[in-house]
Design a protein around this motif. Structure first.
Motif, PDB file in Angstrom:
ATOM      1  N   CYS A   1       1.015  -1.272  -0.110  1.00 58.00           N
ATOM      2  CA  CYS A   1      -0.068   0.039   0.084  1.00 58.00           C
ATOM      3  C   CYS A   1       0.807   1.256   0.063  1.00 58.00           C
ATOM      4  CB  CYS A   1      -0.937  -0.096   1.253  1.00 58.00           C
ATOM      5  SG  CYS A   1      -0.262   0.177   2.692  1.00 58.00           S
ATOM      6  N   ALA A   2       2.186   1.106  -0.331  1.00 59.68           N
ATOM      7  CA  ALA A   2       3.166   2.384  -0.310  1.00 59.68           C
ATOM      8  C   ALA A   2       2.823   3.113   0.987  1.00 59.68           C
ATOM      9  CB  ALA A   2       2.834   3.157  -1.446  1.00 59.68           C
ATOM     10  N   GLY A   3       2.862   2.534   2.312  1.00 59.88           N
ATOM     11  CA  GLY A   3       2.495   3.210   3.343  1.00 59.88           C
ATOM     12  C   GLY A   3       3.507   2.816   4.416  1.00 59.88           C
ATOM     13  N   ASP A   4       3.470   3.452   5.624  1.00 66.27           N
ATOM     14  CA  ASP A   4       4.549   3.585   6.489  1.00 66.27           C
ATOM     15  C   ASP A   4       3.900   2.369   7.615  1.00 66.27           C
ATOM     16  OD1 ASP A   4       6.074   3.787   8.800  1.00 66.27           O
ATOM     17  OD2 ASP A   4       6.013   5.706   8.766  1.00 66.27           O
ATOM     18  N   ALA A   5       4.611   1.263   7.913  1.00 68.77           N
ATOM     19  CA  ALA A   5       4.135   0.264   8.815  1.00 68.77           C
ATOM     20  C   ALA A   5       4.024   0.882  10.348  1.00 68.77           C
ATOM     21  CB  ALA A   5       5.115  -0.842   8.781  1.00 68.77           C
ATOM     22  N   LYS A   6       4.542   1.855  10.738  1.00 68.13           N
ATOM     23  CA  LYS A   6       4.215   2.618  11.757  1.00 68.13           C
ATOM     24  C   LYS A   6       2.986   3.388  12.101  1.00 68.13           C
ATOM     25  CE  LYS A   6       9.510   3.193  12.820  1.00 68.13           C
ATOM     26  NZ  LYS A   6      10.520   3.662  13.126  1.00 68.13           N
ATOM     27  N   GLU A   7       2.340   3.309  11.020  1.00 69.65           N
ATOM     28  CA  GLU A   7       1.088   3.825  11.032  1.00 69.65           C
ATOM     29  C   GLU A   7      -0.194   3.288  10.598  1.00 69.65           C
ATOM     30  OE1 GLU A   7       2.605   8.409   9.463  1.00 69.65           O
ATOM     31  OE2 GLU A   7       1.542   7.099   8.105  1.00 69.65           O
ATOM     32  N   ILE A   8       0.026   1.999   9.829  1.00 66.44           N
ATOM     33  CA  ILE A   8      -0.646   1.296   9.248  1.00 66.44           C
ATOM     34  C   ILE A   8      -1.460   0.273  10.357  1.00 66.44           C
ATOM     35  CG2 ILE A   8      -1.313  -0.777   7.642  1.00 66.44           C
ATOM     36  CD1 ILE A   8      -0.949   2.144   6.308  1.00 66.44           C
ATOM     37  N   SER A   9      -2.713  -0.086  10.463  1.00 65.56           N
ATOM     38  CA  SER A   9      -3.229  -0.608  11.439  1.00 65.56           C
ATOM     39  C   SER A   9      -2.693  -2.449  11.462  1.00 65.56           C
ATOM     40  CB  SER A   9      -4.734  -0.742  11.425  1.00 65.56           C
ATOM     41  OG  SER A   9      -5.434  -1.521  12.293  1.00 65.56           O
ATOM     42  N   VAL A  10      -2.569  -2.975  12.259  1.00 59.60           N
ATOM     43  CA  VAL A  10      -2.235  -4.312  12.382  1.00 59.60           C
ATOM     44  C   VAL A  10      -3.276  -5.060  11.739  1.00 59.60           C
ATOM     45  CG1 VAL A  10      -3.054  -4.713  14.617  1.00 59.60           C
ATOM     46  CG2 VAL A  10      -1.311  -6.311  13.636  1.00 59.60           C
ATOM     47  N   LYS A  11      -4.698  -4.786  11.724  1.00 69.29           N
ATOM     48  CA  LYS A  11      -5.813  -5.475  11.361  1.00 69.29           C
ATOM     49  C   LYS A  11      -5.734  -5.249   9.744  1.00 69.29           C
ATOM     50  CE  LYS A  11      -8.473  -4.011  15.366  1.00 69.29           C
ATOM     51  NZ  LYS A  11      -9.793  -3.333  15.790  1.00 69.29           N
ATOM     52  N   PHE A  12      -5.096  -4.542   9.191  1.00 70.73           N
ATOM     53  CA  PHE A  12      -4.730  -4.551   7.753  1.00 70.73           C
ATOM     54  C   PHE A  12      -4.274  -5.732   7.061  1.00 70.73           C
ATOM     55  CE2 PHE A  12      -1.952  -3.141   3.972  1.00 70.73           C
ATOM     56  CZ  PHE A  12      -3.006  -2.956   3.036  1.00 70.73           C
ATOM     57  N   LEU A  13      -3.387  -6.312   7.706  1.00 70.43           N
ATOM     58  CA  LEU A  13      -2.646  -7.572   7.317  1.00 70.43           C
ATOM     59  C   LEU A  13      -2.711  -8.800   8.323  1.00 70.43           C
ATOM     60  CD1 LEU A  13      -1.147  -7.927   4.431  1.00 70.43           C
ATOM     61  CD2 LEU A  13       0.929  -7.497   5.448  1.00 70.43           C
ATOM     62  N   MET A  14      -2.431  -8.278   9.400  1.00 71.19           N
ATOM     63  CA  MET A  14      -2.245  -9.519  10.348  1.00 71.19           C
ATOM     64  C   MET A  14      -3.498  -9.437  11.501  1.00 71.19           C
ATOM     65  SD  MET A  14       1.570  -9.067  10.944  1.00 71.19           S
ATOM     66  CE  MET A  14       2.661  -9.145   9.602  1.00 71.19           C
ATOM     67  N   LYS A  15      -4.676  -9.349  11.031  1.00 64.35           N
ATOM     68  CA  LYS A  15      -5.702  -9.362  12.046  1.00 64.35           C
ATOM     69  C   LYS A  15      -5.942 -10.615  12.867  1.00 64.35           C
ATOM     70  CE  LYS A  15     -10.786  -8.816  12.233  1.00 64.35           C
ATOM     71  NZ  LYS A  15     -12.156  -8.680  11.427  1.00 64.35           N
ATOM     72  N   THR A  16      -5.667 -11.633  12.146  1.00 62.49           N
ATOM     73  CA  THR A  16      -5.805 -13.078  12.775  1.00 62.49           C
ATOM     74  C   THR A  16      -4.632 -13.012  13.921  1.00 62.49           C
ATOM     75  OG1 THR A  16      -6.875 -14.052  11.078  1.00 62.49           O
ATOM     76  CG2 THR A  16      -5.591 -15.746  12.894  1.00 62.49           C
TER      77      THR A  16
END
Length: 472
Positions: free
Chosen positions: A171-186
């Motif tokens: 998503c061309a984003g910053d992992a320090k801002e992106i919600s953990v639920k975006f990719l690792m919800k489980t």
């Protein structure tokens, strides 16, 4: 009468599912699709020549999971099966994925054996990350950044060198801002419910599988049997939205291009008036909005400023795309999917895709360089030109891949505010937006990448989900 706002993949998919579920034909409804530009397909655009294909947006699709099967079923239904080109699990583009750290390319582990080996830039075998998770104490949180979560459970190196570049690529984003639920919800739920990821994983092994099961098309079954990693469309991924566009036209959907809506007026629970920039008005009973959240905000702000503000609070980033073709008989790259650059490297590029390895029927070497994203303005300012981005891309390619040849062809595009960022609290924000719509009884459904996932599969499944909700 219903209207779909936006002719990107979300809008086209919405039209497809409305037709498939007979909401149009059975109820004798008329359906509009309103697109502000002269083109349907959104960010999916392909430049095809006899020697190469330049993908200016997405280029491959993952076949895994329910949403992956759903897309494959659609592709077969549209008659595109014979155009599908797969990359199987043993292909170099599936096995070889790299990151660029400390002026060197490093191959990431691609097998179970690899997690027991020390591979630079990691100081320990990756198996130690699981041991770190077991030792970490429980911490109750409603949400967290994916970076903080991974650093807490698996260590800083995994966060810096594995997850952060992956977020750049997705998503061309910053992992320090992106919600953990975006990719690792489980994984996050395992931590919150069981006190750790490993504990949750062990407990899940003995838990009955309650996942939904979709009927497999022949194409989806073949993808599973042949263990596809990703796939694309021969002749350019643009053939996919083109097929959807033609399907809608063939089924009498009124597609109006170059139609820019400037205001939405909700009259009552079953009447909406759309006013375009030419002063014309279209009255419909329901709207399916697939346009970006910030664009919808501008259309509803007069009547519903609170809703508009929540829509505007979903951030988007700009990405520069530089496609390069080198007309050399000998390939200039090692076979691989490409490489990503962790943000801690402070590079102007996010990564490079080796298209001549990932996309079929390429002559010479074809690369796509991605620039900016969350850091676009910081790196390039507000007035950067395409020629500047081209120069930066060529310079980085020369430095990292030791390519000294001059590209024989290139294309540069700046995709302004193209990818939404699912920052901490995103899913709660989307729930609040949809609850507002429900409480006010507004005849509008939200689909597309702003809300339910940024990938091709996510966008298509979002359209299906919203259409099926309206069937109930």
């Amino acid at each position: 009468m219903a209207a779909i706002l936006g002719g990107g993949l979300g809008g086209l998919s919405t039209g497809y599912y409305l037709l498939k579920n007979n909401l149009i034909n059975n109820n004798n409804l008329k359906l509009y699709l309103l697109e502000g530009t002269k083109y349907c397909g959104g960010w999916i655009k392909s430049i095809k020549t006899k020697d190469y294909t330049f993908e200016q947006g997405p280029r491959t699709i993952r076949p895994k999971g329910i949403i992956g099967v759903n897309t494959l079923n659609m592709i077969q239904d549209l008659g595109l099966s014979e155009h599908v080109a797969s990359i199987k699990h043993d292909h170099p583009a599936a096995k070889n994925r790299m990151i660029y750290v400390n002026n060197h390319l490093h191959l990431l582990p691609s097998s179970f054996k690899g997690v027991f080996q020390r591979i630079t830039p990691f100081s320990k075998p990756l198996i130690f990350a699981l041991l770190n998770d077991i030792k970490q104490p429980y911490k109750h949180l409603e949400d967290d950044s994916i970076y903080n979560f991974v650093e807490r459970r698996f260590g800083k190196e995994i966060a810096d060198y594995a997850v952060s570049p992956m977020i750049c690529g997705i998503c061309a984003g910053d992992a320090k801002e992106i919600s953990v639920k975006f990719l690792m919800k489980t994984l996050f739920e395992w931590e919150q419910v069981h006190g750790g990821v490993v504990r949750g994983m062990i407990k899940s092994i003995f838990k009955p599988n309650t996942d939904k099961i979709l009927e497999l098309s022949d194409l989806a079954r073949r993808a599973q049997e042949e263990k596809w990693n990703v796939y694309t469309i021969r002749g350019g991924l643009e053939l996919f939205p083109t097929a959807l566009h033609n399907y809608l036209k063939d089924n009498d959907v009124n597609i109006k291009l170059n139609t820019k809506i400037e205001e939405i007026q909700f009259v009552d629970s079953g009447t909406v008036v759309l006013k375009n920039t030419a002063g014309e008005k279209i009255e419909v009973n329901h709207i399916y909005s697939s346009i970006p959240a910030y664009s919808l905000a501008n259309l509803v702000c007069k009547q519903h400023p609170e809703l508009a503000q929540d829509l505007r609070d979903i951030p988007f980033v700009t990405v520069g795309i530089v496609n390069l073709h080198f007309a050399t008989e000998k390939t200039l790259i090692t076979p691989a999917f490409g490489f990503l650059v962790p943000p801690i490297e402070n590079s102007p590029i996010l990564g490079v895709v080796f298209d001549s390895c990932c996309i079929p029927d390429q002559n010479g070497t074809v690369l796509t360089v991605m620039l900016g994203g969350r850091w676009f303005k910081e790196k390039f300012g507000d007035a950067v030109t395409t020629s500047t981005l081209y120069d930066i891309a060529v310079k980085e390619i020369s430095s990292i891949l030791n390519i000294t040849e001059k590209p024989s062809a290139h294309n540069v595009n700046i995709l302004h505010r193209c990818i939404p960022q699912y920052v901490i609290g995103h899913y709660e924000r989307v729930e609040k937006i949809r609850q507002y719509i429900k409480d006010k009884n507004l005849p509008i459904s939200l689909v597309g990448s702003s809300y339910d996932g940024v990938g091709i599969n996510d966008v298509i499944y979002s359209a299906k989900t919203q259409v099926l909700k309206d069937c109930i």
